[in-house]
Motif scaffolding. Structure first.
Motif, short mmCIF file in Angstrom:
data_model
loop_
_atom_site.label_atom_id
_atom_site.label_comp_id
_atom_site.label_asym_id
_atom_site.label_seq_id
_atom_site.Cartn_x
_atom_site.Cartn_y
_atom_site.Cartn_z
N GLY A 209 30.82 59.20 44.39
CA GLY A 209 31.95 59.46 43.52
C GLY A 209 32.39 58.21 42.77
N GLN A 210 33.26 58.42 41.83
CA GLN A 210 33.71 57.29 41.02
C GLN A 210 34.57 56.36 41.84
N GLN A 211 34.35 55.05 41.65
CA GLN A 211 35.14 54.05 42.36
C GLN A 211 35.59 52.97 41.39
N VAL A 212 36.78 52.48 41.64
CA VAL A 212 37.30 51.37 40.86
C VAL A 212 37.68 50.26 41.82
N MET A 213 36.99 49.14 41.71
CA MET A 213 37.24 48.02 42.61
C MET A 213 38.05 46.97 41.87
N GLN A 214 38.92 46.31 42.61
CA GLN A 214 39.79 45.31 41.99
C GLN A 214 39.79 44.06 42.85
N ILE A 215 39.68 42.91 42.23
CA ILE A 215 39.73 41.64 42.94
C ILE A 215 40.58 40.63 42.17
N PRO A 216 41.20 39.68 42.88
CA PRO A 216 41.26 39.59 44.32
C PRO A 216 42.28 40.58 44.89
N GLN A 217 42.32 40.68 46.20
CA GLN A 217 43.29 41.58 46.82
C GLN A 217 44.67 40.90 46.85
N TYR A 218 44.65 39.60 47.07
CA TYR A 218 45.88 38.82 47.10
C TYR A 218 45.69 37.56 46.27
N GLN A 219 46.77 37.06 45.67
CA GLN A 219 46.73 35.81 44.92
C GLN A 219 48.09 35.13 45.02
N GLN B 201 51.33 28.83 42.08
CA GLN B 201 52.55 28.08 41.83
C GLN B 201 53.12 28.57 40.50
N GLU B 202 54.42 28.61 40.43
CA GLU B 202 55.05 29.01 39.17
C GLU B 202 54.53 28.11 38.05
N GLY B 203 54.15 28.73 36.95
CA GLY B 203 53.60 27.99 35.83
C GLY B 203 52.08 28.04 35.75
N GLU B 204 51.44 28.38 36.85
CA GLU B 204 49.98 28.52 36.84
C GLU B 204 49.59 29.87 36.24
N ASP B 205 48.34 29.96 35.84
CA ASP B 205 47.84 31.22 35.30
C ASP B 205 47.31 32.11 36.44
N PHE B 206 47.17 33.39 36.12
CA PHE B 206 46.70 34.39 37.10
C PHE B 206 45.82 35.40 36.39
N THR B 207 44.74 35.79 37.07
CA THR B 207 43.87 36.82 36.52
C THR B 207 43.44 37.78 37.62
N THR B 208 43.45 39.06 37.31
CA THR B 208 42.92 40.08 38.21
C THR B 208 41.84 40.86 37.47
N TYR B 209 40.80 41.25 38.21
CA TYR B 209 39.63 41.89 37.60
C TYR B 209 39.43 43.27 38.20
N CYS B 210 38.97 44.15 37.34
CA CYS B 210 38.77 45.54 37.71
C CYS B 210 37.37 45.97 37.30
N LYS C 156 33.28 49.36 31.49
CA LYS C 156 33.20 49.51 32.94
C LYS C 156 34.06 48.48 33.66
N ASN C 157 34.58 47.52 32.93
CA ASN C 157 35.39 46.50 33.58
C ASN C 157 36.55 46.11 32.70
N SER C 158 37.56 45.52 33.35
CA SER C 158 38.76 45.13 32.64
C SER C 158 39.39 43.96 33.36
N SER C 159 40.25 43.25 32.66
CA SER C 159 40.96 42.15 33.29
C SER C 159 42.38 42.07 32.75
N LEU C 160 43.24 41.51 33.58
CA LEU C 160 44.62 41.22 33.20
C LEU C 160 44.86 39.74 33.49
N HIS C 161 45.27 39.02 32.47
CA HIS C 161 45.52 37.59 32.61
C HIS C 161 46.98 37.31 32.29
N ILE C 162 47.64 36.59 33.18
CA ILE C 162 49.03 36.19 32.95
C ILE C 162 49.05 34.67 32.76
N THR C 163 49.59 34.25 31.67
CA THR C 163 49.71 32.82 31.37
C THR C 163 51.04 32.30 31.88
#
Lengths: 114, 109
Positions: free
Chosen positions: B1-11, B14-23, B70-77
């Motif tokens: 069946g269809q699956q959507v995996m996301q990483i990382p599970q936790y992140q 520090q305030e001011g650093e960037d963050f990215t999650t991948y799907c 098939k993939n996506s990302s969210l980046h927070i600056t």
């Protein structure tokens, strides 16, 4: 405010009991989804209805059942409750049932089974 | 069946650093949606991407949809404490929406 109403907000009950969770979708939305979220876990899809008909089924236990009524509100029935059924249950609605529209979530019902 | 995996599970950042999650999806998606769930809250829709290679921005948030859809990302600056919460992607297949496992973001002041 998402426009999706879930009642009750909290429910505490004993093992072996049966409970009913209620959801009123956003005005105009025909599709209702139910999700289970255990502590610190993701969203487990249970079941989806579209305009009164079951559209898709996820990992819903046989002890659980749901329905969508002619006025489009939905109820999720949980029976023979076990400790592991303690979780947050979310209802979400969307205009369509195809995944092409965003989901609007209610505030959830927190179920505690003791 | 269809699956959507996301990483990382936790992140933790520090305030001011960037963050990215991948799907990542096992199948081609018709669209991908992103949601944010604040602690103690319910998932709230952020954005929907439909076109191959699409990039959308919301202030400090940048969303991308892969060329193969098939993939996506969210980046927070420059993360802020208000960014804390769990970010979920949700991939739309033929008739349903499949949520990823979520990435819980903690921002350390």
């Amino acid at each position: 405010d998402s426009g999706v109403t879930q009642t009750p907000k909290h429910l505490i009950t004993a093992t072996g009991q049966r409970v009913t969770l209620r959801c009123s979708p956003r005005s105009g939305d025909l599709s209702v989804y139910w999700y289970q979220q255990s502590l610190d876990q993701g969203l487990q899809f249970l079941i989806q209805y579209y305009n009164g008909e079951e559209r898709a089924k996820g990992n819903i236990l046989e002890r659980f059942s749901a329905q969508q009524f002619p006025d489009l509100h939905s109820e999720l029935n949980l029976s023979s409750l076990e400790l592991g059924d303690s979780a947050l249950y979310f209802c979400a609605s969307s205009p369509t049932g195809t995944g092409g529209s965003p989901l609007h979530f209610g505030n959830g019902t927190r179920l505690t089974v003791t | 069946g269809q699956q959507v995996m996301q990483i990382p599970q936790y992140q933790h950042v520090q305030e001011g650093e960037d963050f990215t999650t991948y799907c990542n999806s096992s199948t081609t998606l018709s669209n991908i949606q992103w949601y944010k769930q604040r602690p103690g809250g319910h998932p709230v829709f952020l954005i929907q991407l439909v076109k191959s290679g699409e990039v959308k921005k919301q202030k400090r948030l940048t969303f991308q949809f892969g060329e193969a859809k098939k993939n996506s990302s969210l980046h927070i600056t420059a993360t802020q404490t208000t960014d804390v919460g769990t970010y979920f992607c949700a991939g739309a297949g033929a008739n349903n929406l499949f949520f990823g496992t979520g990435t819980r973001l903690t921002v350390i002041p």
